[in-house]
Design a protein around this motif. Structure first.
Motif, short mmCIF file in Angstrom:
data_model
loop_
_atom_site.label_atom_id
_atom_site.label_comp_id
_atom_site.label_asym_id
_atom_site.label_seq_id
_atom_site.Cartn_x
_atom_site.Cartn_y
_atom_site.Cartn_z
N ALA A 123 0.83 -1.21 0.00
CA ALA A 123 0.00 0.00 0.00
C ALA A 123 0.86 1.26 0.00
CB ALA A 123 -0.93 -0.01 1.21
N ILE A 124 1.97 1.22 0.73
CA ILE A 124 2.87 2.38 0.74
C ILE A 124 3.43 2.62 -0.66
CG2 ILE A 124 4.99 3.34 1.73
CD1 ILE A 124 2.53 3.05 3.64
N LYS A 125 3.70 1.55 -1.40
CA LYS A 125 4.16 1.69 -2.79
C LYS A 125 3.08 2.38 -3.63
CE LYS A 125 4.08 -1.86 -5.53
NZ LYS A 125 4.35 -3.20 -6.14
N TYR A 126 1.81 1.97 -3.43
CA TYR A 126 0.71 2.63 -4.14
C TYR A 126 0.66 4.13 -3.80
CZ TYR A 126 -1.16 -2.13 -4.82
OH TYR A 126 -1.35 -3.45 -5.17
N ILE A 127 0.80 4.43 -2.52
CA ILE A 127 0.71 5.83 -2.06
C ILE A 127 1.80 6.68 -2.73
CG2 ILE A 127 1.02 7.33 -0.04
CD1 ILE A 127 -0.29 4.98 1.61
N ASN A 128 3.01 6.13 -2.79
CA ASN A 128 4.11 6.86 -3.43
C ASN A 128 3.85 7.06 -4.92
OD1 ASN A 128 5.77 7.33 -1.16
ND2 ASN A 128 6.55 5.22 -1.25
#
Length: 493
Positions: A395-400
């Motif tokens: 999810a953090i990858k998506y956010i970035n």
């Protein structure tokens, strides 16, 4: 509709050695018992790891909508040294050494236990019974076992007859130990015991004259056996047959084995459907042990006041570190591991904080619903927190990607992403919503990093006087530098 209706949990059952679909005895309700501490010393990190594992289980079951009665006991009498049937009570010994009352020992370390668990953001159990508060129930249980022919009294002490029990039941079914093998591996006791057989265990012990903690019973003034206490307390609050029993791997034999035998002897039924055991915590590749000194208390790790680790670590970083390993795996506590977890924890927190600044679009290029279900699937698979954390980093990858304009998300999906990541990170894993800035680490880390870089430059230029000056003057203000293979780190004392 409750979430548990659409989420089928599988639990690794120590009794069968297999993952099994979880089906509660009463729909929507769960009874869970976890063996608590013997309060004669400070709780160590190995204990914290076990209780933290079941805290996350408790959190997830409640999140799914189950009504959970979570019972975790306090052992405040009857636990003898070396988990044996002879010798000195651990609490009484501590009281004698410190020249205080046994209940002063109990109070001191019960308060310490609660303080440590509060520091690590544990939820309190539904009920926290004490062994000394349930003497009557234990005496009644012993009477029933005697009447059913599975215990005998000798010189004021009562012992469970393992041989008699094994004629009609299976002693050793949890630990997969055969009574014949136990007999073969046991030395003769040369008449130094009242037991008929070495495998028998105490239900009630007659107190020696010097034994302070004692209660009247039909057999003698004495105290209950350690194994009996958990049987009495678990069945009083959860019934003769309940859903989940948890504890550390070291309790599987003889403690939990004896619990099963006692319940079957008294009630005629096996007490628990699903046995869960958390594995050991090692320290730098070796088992934690008070006798060898290879041990560290939570306060020492939280404060940095130790000679093992390069710096102090926050409770949430330690909690995150523990959650990165399955509760059934041996976990090795190392400085490198904690440093890596600290970086990962703050990367996760900074990504979560970035959610509020994301721009929404009319469409989404990210399948948030599938990602959300993957998080549930991880926890449904025997509470697999390492896989859950991997999904959180996804999810953090998506956010970035959204931040950089490489992906899009609409308002509805953004809300779902935010709600889900908050649920799993904070409600279920029990982490604190904390960034480096809020932890006060960003400015200090930045300043010390500059000084570390200046010191490295000085050493490269062979200006060792300046290098030593930087190290020594930082030490004077309580900042310790430590040179390691991964570079230089610091701790604050």
């Amino acid at each position: 509709m409750q979430l548990y209706e659409s989420n089928q949990i599988k639990i690794h059952n120590s009794l069968t050695g297999k993952k099994e679909q979880f089906k509660p005895i009463s729909e929507g309700h769960i009874g869970m018992y976890v063996c608590g501490p013997t309060v004669y010393s400070h709780v160590h990190l190995g204990n914290v790891r076990t209780f933290m594992s079941f805290d996350m289980v408790f959190r997830y079951l409640r999140h799914l909508g189950y009504k959970v009665r979570y019972v975790r006991n306090i052992t405040d009498a009857g636990h003898l040294e070396n988990d044996a049937d002879a010798g000195e009570d651990k609490i009484t010994k501590k009281a004698r050494l410190e020249q205080i009352e046994p209940m002063e020992v109990v109070q001191r370390y019960t308060v310490d236990f609660h303080n440590i668990l509060n520091t690590f953001n544990f939820l309190p159990p539904s009920i926290e019974p004490t062994a000394t508060g349930h003497i009557i129930e234990q005496i009644e249980l012993i009477n029933t076992i005697i009447q059913n022919g599975f215990a005998y009294e000798v010189n004021g002490s009562v012992y469970f007859d393992v041989y008699k029990f094994n004629e009609t039941h299976e002693y050793g079914k949890l630990s997969k130990r055969k009574l014949e093998d136990l007999i073969h591996n046991t030395r003769e006791l040369d008449g130094q015991t009242d037991k008929r057989n070495p495998q028998d265990f105490a239900l009630w012990k007659k107190a020696e004259p010097q034994h302070i903690m004692r209660w009247p019973s039909p057999w003698s003034d004495g105290f209950p056996g350690w194994h009996l206490e958990c049987t009495a307390m678990s069945t009083k609050y959860l019934g003769d047959h309940f859903d989940i029993h948890g504890g550390g791997m070291d309790l599987k034999f003889p403690h939990h084995e004896c619990e099963i035998a006692q319940n079957e002897a008294a009630k005629g039924k096996s007490p628990v459907n699903y046995w869960m055991h958390a594995n050991m915590l090692e320290l730098n590749g070796q088992r934690m042990s008070k006798t060898t000194g290879n041990i560290i208390n939570p306060d020492e790790l939280l404060s940095g006041n130790n000679s093992i680790f390069s710096k102090a670590y926050s409770p949430s970083v330690i909690r995150f570190f523990i959650a990165q390993s399955s509760y059934r795996s041996v976990l090795d506590l190392t400085d490198d591991g904690l440093l890596a977890s600290e970086k990962g924890f703050f990367r996760l927190m900074e990504g979560i904080h970035m959610l509020d600044s994301l721009k929404v679009s009319d469409t989404s290029s990210i399948d948030v619903e599938t990602w959300k279900q993957a998080c549930y699937n991880a926890m449904n698979d025997d509470f697999n927190t390492p896989i859950l954390i991997a999904h959180l980093f996804e999810a953090i990858k998506y956010i970035n990607q959204i931040k950089e304009g490489k992906s899009t998300i609409n308002a509805e999906d953004l809300k779902l992403l935010k709600d889900t990541i908050h649920t799993f990170a904070f409600e279920i894993l029990g982490l604190e919503n904390l960034t480096k800035k809020e932890a006060g680490m960003d400015k200090l880390s930045g300043a010390v990093d500059i000084l570390i870089k200046l010191r490295q430059d000085a050493r490269a230029n062979k200006d060792f006087a300046l290098s030593d000056k930087i190290r020594d003057e930082l030490a004077e203000v309580g900042i310790q530098l430590k040179d390691g293979k991964e570079g230089t780190t610091f701790s604050v004392s």
